[in-house]
Motif scaffolding. Structure first.
Motif, PDB file in Angstrom:
ATOM      1  N   ASN A  73      40.040  32.805  44.172  1.00  0.00           N
ATOM      2  CA  ASN A  73      40.592  31.917  45.313  1.00  0.00           C
ATOM      3  C   ASN A  73      41.360  30.728  45.232  1.00  0.00           C
ATOM      4  OD1 ASN A  73      39.792  34.294  46.996  1.00  0.00           O
ATOM      5  ND2 ASN A  73      37.671  33.557  47.071  1.00  0.00           N
ATOM      6  N   ILE A  76      44.535  31.835  43.654  1.00  0.00           N
ATOM      7  CA  ILE A  76      45.340  32.338  45.068  1.00  0.00           C
ATOM      8  C   ILE A  76      45.969  31.228  45.807  1.00  0.00           C
ATOM      9  CG2 ILE A  76      45.435  33.954  46.991  1.00  0.00           C
ATOM     10  CD1 ILE A  76      43.620  35.941  45.375  1.00  0.00           C
ATOM     11  N   THR A  79      48.619  29.119  44.104  1.00  0.00           N
ATOM     12  CA  THR A  79      49.839  29.793  43.655  1.00  0.00           C
ATOM     13  C   THR A  79      50.681  29.913  44.793  1.00  0.00           C
ATOM     14  OG1 THR A  79      48.819  30.742  41.794  1.00  0.00           O
ATOM     15  CG2 THR A  79      50.904  31.774  42.757  1.00  0.00           C
ATOM     16  N   ILE A  80      50.070  30.383  46.150  1.00  0.00           N
ATOM     17  CA  ILE A  80      50.871  30.716  47.149  1.00  0.00           C
ATOM     18  C   ILE A  80      51.194  29.435  47.829  1.00  0.00           C
ATOM     19  CG2 ILE A  80      50.748  31.727  49.430  1.00  0.00           C
ATOM     20  CD1 ILE A  80      48.688  33.814  48.416  1.00  0.00           C
ATOM     21  N   THR A 160      39.565  37.228  50.085  1.00  0.00           N
ATOM     22  CA  THR A 160      40.980  36.786  49.272  1.00  0.00           C
ATOM     23  C   THR A 160      41.878  37.039  50.403  1.00  0.00           C
ATOM     24  OG1 THR A 160      40.240  38.278  47.089  1.00  0.00           O
ATOM     25  CG2 THR A 160      42.211  38.111  47.790  1.00  0.00           C
ATOM     26  N   LEU A 164      44.602  34.137  51.320  1.00  0.00           N
ATOM     27  CA  LEU A 164      45.826  34.548  51.611  1.00  0.00           C
ATOM     28  C   LEU A 164      46.468  34.079  52.784  1.00  0.00           C
ATOM     29  CD1 LEU A 164      48.492  36.102  50.282  1.00  0.00           C
ATOM     30  CD2 LEU A 164      47.554  38.067  51.479  1.00  0.00           C
ATOM     31  N   MET A 286      47.773  37.156  37.004  1.00  0.00           N
ATOM     32  CA  MET A 286      48.635  36.496  37.837  1.00  0.00           C
ATOM     33  C   MET A 286      49.367  35.230  37.115  1.00  0.00           C
ATOM     34  SD  MET A 286      46.482  35.947  41.417  1.00  0.00           S
ATOM     35  CE  MET A 286      47.855  34.911  42.230  1.00  0.00           C
ATOM     36  N   GLY A 300      52.247  35.216  44.006  1.00  0.00           N
ATOM     37  CA  GLY A 300      51.081  34.496  45.109  1.00  0.00           C
ATOM     38  C   GLY A 300      51.001  35.478  46.130  1.00  0.00           C
ATOM     39  N   PRO A 304      47.498  39.140  45.429  1.00  0.00           N
ATOM     40  CA  PRO A 304      46.239  39.028  46.201  1.00  0.00           C
ATOM     41  C   PRO A 304      46.429  40.268  47.347  1.00  0.00           C
ATOM     42  CG  PRO A 304      47.254  36.855  45.900  1.00  0.00           C
ATOM     43  CD  PRO A 304      48.267  37.916  45.450  1.00  0.00           C
ATOM     44  N   TYR A 307      45.591  43.610  45.798  1.00  0.00           N
ATOM     45  CA  TYR A 307      44.010  43.779  45.435  1.00  0.00           C
ATOM     46  C   TYR A 307      43.515  44.374  46.471  1.00  0.00           C
ATOM     47  CZ  TYR A 307      39.663  42.537  44.538  1.00  0.00           C
ATOM     48  OH  TYR A 307      38.191  42.317  44.231  1.00  0.00           O
TER      49      TYR A 307
END
Length: 426
Positions: A73, A76, A79-80, A160, A164, A286, A300, A304, A307
């Motif tokens: 997490n 994610i 990255t995003i 997740t 996101l 990733m 990003g 996720p 997934y």
């Protein structure tokens, strides 16, 4: 490769650990299943569900998987958020997200159809006598899970997806901030240390792979594969056809070799094979996709979301398991019923990652909706499900990697020079 380089190669140690795990589980099951505590340790840490088993093997595998989950997490989120702030273009973010969802639906539907077609051609369920199949057990928890399933619960249980959504909103807000350059520098620095920590944890991968494989072989035994061996072979064969056929063609569209891509992520695939968990390799994949040339925002957003919604391996398994049980119970399915199964699985398979019991709960939901195949047939699959989970997890993670590469190329957010450099380094 010199002997010194071999000793420093993570792939070598993971392969060695998997081999030792198989041998330990087969020849010394009493060691593999040695209890280290009476009850499993469970809890939540930073919003992440953690669970450590009761046997020595489960404990070793559980420590590794649970530790890696702690990084999922944060990675994610970073990255995003960093990707959107750097991009500064909400319209493009929405375009990538919409394109990803369309891609997921098309490819998983193809996977679904392939699973049903091959299961009807090979017919792995013919000749299986239910009372002779080992590994039967209690399926009540799966049927109860199917009855209580809802999309709101799916979102509530899927941390997740929550991360996101929060990252997209925060990234959008910070992207309009006048001092966003300072934010980019701060997030980049934090990301650097998070990935540094991940690299340290990944050194424990051989321990996790050993524990996971020793537990699987020790508990279920290779002999449990024989009664349903035809189903196992069919599932693995179908997964292979999908990876090298469908996913290979998708990459070839942008002149990328599926073989080179698989070689590039071989360490992650071996970790998934040993632990039966795609989560164990998710953060590392990733990072590798970025290093391969995919832009940070695309990685990003796509990985996720994939997934949760792009489970190619799980989709193939669910379709084949449904047809397999129909064959076992000699239930003739008309074309209308097969199309109904495809329609139901197109919806229910998207919730496989967010439900406790995963595939079994979704499969129970599907059988209950179809109403012609006995849901009690799930008990036949309990003993061999663990052996097929590796194929599902590996196919899922390859599928999400291919989706990311394809969308990055399609959005012109891909650096081929980085890809060539990354491939040469493997």
């Amino acid at each position: 490769m010199t002997f010194r380089k071999l000793l420093g190669n993570l792939t070598f140690w993971v392969l060695t650990a998997i081999t030792l795990g198989i041998l330990t589980g087969h020849f010394f099951p009493q060691i593999a299943l040695l209890k280290v505590m009476e009850t499993p340790l469970k809890g939540r840490f930073f919003g992440q569900e953690l669970s450590l088993g009761v046997t020595l093997s489960e404990f070793l595998s559980g420590i590794f998987i649970s530790t890696v989950k702690l990084f999922i997490n944060p990675i994610i989120f970073l990255t995003i958020t960093l990707g959107i702030v750097s991009m500064g273009n909400l319209k493009k973010v929405g375009k990538v997200g919409a394109k990803a969802l369309i891609y997921f639906e098309i490819v998983t539907t193809v996977a679904l159809v392939i699973g049903i077609v091959i299961a009807n051609i090979i017919r792995p369920g013919d000749g299986v006598v239910t009372r002779q199949v080992e590994g039967q057990g209690d399926i009540s928890k799966f049927t109860k899970g199917a009855e209580s399933f809802s999309w709101w619960k799916f979102f509530g249980d899927n941390v997740t997806l929550q991360v996101l959504l929060v990252a997209i909103v925060l990234g959008t807000v910070l992207g309009n901030y006048s001092g966003r350059q300072k934010i980019i520098e701060a997030l980049t620095l934090i990301s650097k240390y998070v990935f540094k920590g991940l690299h340290t944890v990944m050194m424990l991968a051989p321990i996790g792979a050993f524990g996971g494989m020793a537990y699987t072989i020790g508990k279920y035994g290779i002999h449990t594969l024989l009664p349903l061996g035809k189903l196992m072979v069919t599932v693995y064969l179908t997964m292979g056809c999908f990876v090298f056929g469908v996913l290979g063609l998708i990459l070839r569209h942008y002149r990328i070799s599926i073989w080179k891509f698989l070689k590039y992520i071989k360490e992650e695939l071996l970790i998934v094979l040993g632990t039966s968990s795609s989560e164990a390799a998710l953060p590392s994949v990733m990072e590798k996709l970025e290093r391969m040339g995919c832009s940070k925002p695309v990685v990003g957003l796509v990985v996720p979301a994939g997934y949760s919604f792009n489970l190619d391996g799980t989709t193939i398994y669910l379709s084949m398991a449904t047809i397999f049980l129909a064959q076992v119970f000699q239930v003739h399915l008309s074309w209308e019923q097969i199309l109904t199964i495809i329609g139901i699985l197109m919806v229910t398979s998207k919730g496989a990652a967010g439900v406790t019991g995963s595939g079994f709960v979704v499969l129970a939901s599907t059988l209950t909706a179809v109403k012609v195949i006995p849901v009690e047939g799930l008990a036949l699959l309990l003993g061999v499900d663990r052996f097929m989970s590796e194929a599902r997890a590996i196919t899922n993670i390859i599928g999400n990697g291919v989706a990311t590469v394809w969308i990055a190329n399609n959005e012109r957010e891909f650096d081929r020079e980085k890809m060539e450099k990354a491939f040469r380094s493997t």
